[in-house]
Design a protein around this motif. Structure first.
Motif, PDB file in Angstrom:
ATOM      1  N   ASP A  21      52.018  44.204  37.715  1.00  0.00           N
ATOM      2  CA  ASP A  21      52.286  45.641  37.568  1.00  0.00           C
ATOM      3  C   ASP A  21      53.661  45.809  36.914  1.00  0.00           C
ATOM      4  OD1 ASP A  21      54.084  45.041  39.602  1.00  0.00           O
ATOM      5  OD2 ASP A  21      53.171  46.346  41.104  1.00  0.00           O
ATOM      6  N   PHE A  53      45.065  41.863  40.477  1.00  0.00           N
ATOM      7  CA  PHE A  53      45.359  43.251  40.119  1.00  0.00           C
ATOM      8  C   PHE A  53      46.133  43.272  38.814  1.00  0.00           C
ATOM      9  CE2 PHE A  53      48.109  46.947  39.890  1.00  0.00           C
ATOM     10  CZ  PHE A  53      47.227  47.969  40.168  1.00  0.00           C
ATOM     11  N   MET A  54      45.779  44.222  37.951  1.00  0.00           N
ATOM     12  CA  MET A  54      46.593  44.444  36.751  1.00  0.00           C
ATOM     13  C   MET A  54      46.446  45.904  36.329  1.00  0.00           C
ATOM     14  SD  MET A  54      46.564  42.540  33.042  1.00  0.00           S
ATOM     15  CE  MET A  54      45.671  43.641  31.995  1.00  0.00           C
ATOM     16  N   ASP A  55      47.570  46.554  36.039  1.00  0.00           N
ATOM     17  CA  ASP A  55      47.503  47.928  35.533  1.00  0.00           C
ATOM     18  C   ASP A  55      48.026  47.954  34.094  1.00  0.00           C
ATOM     19  OD1 ASP A  55      50.250  47.883  35.721  1.00  0.00           O
ATOM     20  OD2 ASP A  55      50.365  49.187  37.474  1.00  0.00           O
ATOM     21  N   SER A  56      48.348  49.126  33.567  1.00  0.00           N
ATOM     22  CA  SER A  56      48.695  49.210  32.148  1.00  0.00           C
ATOM     23  C   SER A  56      50.029  48.545  31.820  1.00  0.00           C
ATOM     24  CB  SER A  56      48.691  50.666  31.675  1.00  0.00           C
ATOM     25  OG  SER A  56      49.826  51.346  32.143  1.00  0.00           O
ATOM     26  N   SER A  57      50.826  48.237  32.830  1.00  0.00           N
ATOM     27  CA  SER A  57      52.047  47.472  32.568  1.00  0.00           C
ATOM     28  C   SER A  57      51.700  46.084  32.049  1.00  0.00           C
ATOM     29  CB  SER A  57      52.891  47.339  33.839  1.00  0.00           C
ATOM     30  OG  SER A  57      53.289  48.603  34.285  1.00  0.00           O
ATOM     31  N   ILE A  59      49.124  45.476  30.174  1.00  0.00           N
ATOM     32  CA  ILE A  59      48.766  45.695  28.767  1.00  0.00           C
ATOM     33  C   ILE A  59      50.041  45.693  27.912  1.00  0.00           C
ATOM     34  CG2 ILE A  59      47.766  47.371  27.124  1.00  0.00           C
ATOM     35  CD1 ILE A  59      45.704  46.037  28.978  1.00  0.00           C
ATOM     36  N   GLY A  60      51.071  46.388  28.402  1.00  0.00           N
ATOM     37  CA  GLY A  60      52.350  46.423  27.689  1.00  0.00           C
ATOM     38  C   GLY A  60      52.931  45.026  27.526  1.00  0.00           C
ATOM     39  N   MET A  63      50.821  43.125  24.908  1.00  0.00           N
ATOM     40  CA  MET A  63      51.089  43.626  23.558  1.00  0.00           C
ATOM     41  C   MET A  63      52.425  43.119  23.019  1.00  0.00           C
ATOM     42  SD  MET A  63      49.769  47.545  23.552  1.00  0.00           S
ATOM     43  CE  MET A  63      48.039  47.931  23.245  1.00  0.00           C
ATOM     44  N   HIS A  84      37.241  43.621  36.324  1.00  0.00           N
ATOM     45  CA  HIS A  84      38.148  44.769  36.381  1.00  0.00           C
ATOM     46  C   HIS A  84      39.272  44.621  35.354  1.00  0.00           C
ATOM     47  CE1 HIS A  84      39.840  48.349  38.159  1.00  0.00           C
ATOM     48  NE2 HIS A  84      41.028  47.781  38.011  1.00  0.00           N
ATOM     49  N   ARG A  87      37.946  45.205  31.901  1.00  0.00           N
ATOM     50  CA  ARG A  87      37.723  46.630  31.639  1.00  0.00           C
ATOM     51  C   ARG A  87      38.994  47.283  31.095  1.00  0.00           C
ATOM     52  NH1 ARG A  87      36.361  50.297  36.508  1.00  0.00           N
ATOM     53  NH2 ARG A  87      36.160  52.295  35.466  1.00  0.00           N
ATOM     54  N   ILE A  88      40.107  46.979  31.719  1.00  0.00           N
ATOM     55  CA  ILE A  88      41.374  47.577  31.281  1.00  0.00           C
ATOM     56  C   ILE A  88      41.818  46.963  29.941  1.00  0.00           C
ATOM     57  CG2 ILE A  88      43.030  46.157  32.599  1.00  0.00           C
ATOM     58  CD1 ILE A  88      44.342  48.794  33.451  1.00  0.00           C
ATOM     59  N   MET A  91      39.665  48.766  27.358  1.00  0.00           N
ATOM     60  CA  MET A  91      40.088  50.159  27.211  1.00  0.00           C
ATOM     61  C   MET A  91      41.302  50.279  26.295  1.00  0.00           C
ATOM     62  SD  MET A  91      41.408  52.557  30.282  1.00  0.00           S
ATOM     63  CE  MET A  91      40.164  52.030  31.388  1.00  0.00           C
ATOM     64  N   SER A  92      42.183  49.277  26.372  1.00  0.00           N
ATOM     65  CA  SER A  92      43.434  49.328  25.607  1.00  0.00           C
ATOM     66  C   SER A  92      43.233  48.970  24.136  1.00  0.00           C
ATOM     67  CB  SER A  92      44.431  48.343  26.214  1.00  0.00           C
ATOM     68  OG  SER A  92      44.001  47.022  25.943  1.00  0.00           O
ATOM     69  N   GLY A  93      42.059  48.456  23.800  1.00  0.00           N
ATOM     70  CA  GLY A  93      41.829  48.041  22.412  1.00  0.00           C
ATOM     71  C   GLY A  93      42.383  46.657  22.110  1.00  0.00           C
TER      72      GLY A  93
ATOM     73  N   GLU B  48      49.508  53.539  38.374  1.00  0.00           N
ATOM     74  CA  GLU B  48      49.945  54.198  37.135  1.00  0.00           C
ATOM     75  C   GLU B  48      50.795  55.431  37.437  1.00  0.00           C
ATOM     76  OE1 GLU B  48      49.527  52.819  34.338  1.00  0.00           O
ATOM     77  OE2 GLU B  48      47.817  51.478  34.616  1.00  0.00           O
ATOM     78  N   GLU B 105      58.440  48.402  26.406  1.00  0.00           N
ATOM     79  CA  GLU B 105      57.109  47.820  26.289  1.00  0.00           C
ATOM     80  C   GLU B 105      56.096  48.541  27.155  1.00  0.00           C
ATOM     81  OE1 GLU B 105      57.007  43.573  26.715  1.00  0.00           O
ATOM     82  OE2 GLU B 105      57.892  43.298  24.742  1.00  0.00           O
TER      83      GLU B 105
END
Lengths: 110, 146
Positions: A21, A53-57, A59-60, A63, A84, A87-88, A91-93, B48, B105
């Protein structure tokens, strides 16, 4: 969050365990970059199989590492088998630019 | 059908509380007997919203993050609130991949994740006063599951 690293040829392999996270990604990012640049490596493999667990952090974080690899003309690959997390990622491409594998052998052949 | 229940949690805007917050809400939501996937959706959405409060609302300064959750029948309503700097342009903030902090980021995916993983999302914000994010999730009742 725990992680271990390994180097095979010019690949930096980072195996993540636990939860990714915002809190855990900040320190992880610094450590990955330090290893990647100080050892002058080209490619990177993020093994996410141990994550629960992984959230959009996350993804950052992926990237940012992707950009670093591209600047060196290297490749970033992801290993994941958790629906799961996939999926995220979808979603992020990210999966349009980063290849997803289910084992390390598929990435490093021979 | 679950009888109405309510909880309120207040904690300091520290990043190590992100994990604490999502685990507490998930434990509360367990009363609705969710699937692993539904629980995972809730944890991610809460993470989030709380991360937004810490990074954007308080910009790493100390403040309180408040979470309220209500369960009734087969749904949960979760409110994540901060008294931070607020969002100037909510529509812009909710655009996928938009981030006001690219140097950190941030992926700009926070609101998109909340929208996708939950069944309802409302954002209210006042500059200088804070932000309130309300999320709703409907759980498939046990009889609908096969």
């Amino acid at each position: 969050m725990r992680f271990s690293t390994d180097t095979i040829k010019d690949h930096l392999i980072i195996k993540l365990e636990g939860e990714l996270d915002h809190h855990t990604s900040e320190e992880l990012r610094k450590k990955i970059d330090q290893l990647y640049f100080s050892n002058n490596l080209l490619n990177m493999v993020l093994d996410l199989r141990g994550l629960n667990f992984m959230d959009s952090s996350g993804i950052g974080l992926i990237m940012g590492r992707y950009k670093n690899c591209k600047e060196r003309k290297g490749n970033l690959s992801i290993i994941s088998t958790n629906p799961h997390i996939e999926r995220i990622l979808k979603m992020s491409g990210l999966l349009k630019i980063v290849n997803l594998y289910s084992s390390i052998d598929e990435i490093i052949k021979g | 059908m679950v009888e109405r229940n309510y909880m309120r949690l207040e904690f300091l805007s520290k990043s190590n509380n992100e994990s604490f917050a999502r685990v507490v809400v998930a434990a509360f939501a367990s009363q609705l007997d969710p699937t692993i996937e539904e629980l995972s959706d809730i944890k991610t959405a809460v993470s989030e919203a709380v991360t937004n409060s810490i990074i954007h609302g308080y910009e790493y300064k100390e403040g309180m993050v408040i979470i309220e959750a209500t369960i009734e029948d087969n749904r949960i309503e979760i409110i994540v609130e901060d008294k931070g700097k607020g969002i100037e342009d909510i529509d812009k903030a909710m655009e996928p991949f938009y981030t006001s902090k690219p140097d950190l980021e941030r992926s700009g995916m926070g609101f998109t994740v909340m929208e996708t993983f939950m069944d309802g999302l409302e954002v209210e914000s006042q500059v200088g006063k804070g932000t309130r994010v309300k999320m709703i999730k409907n759980f498939k009742s046990l009889s609908d599951r096969e």
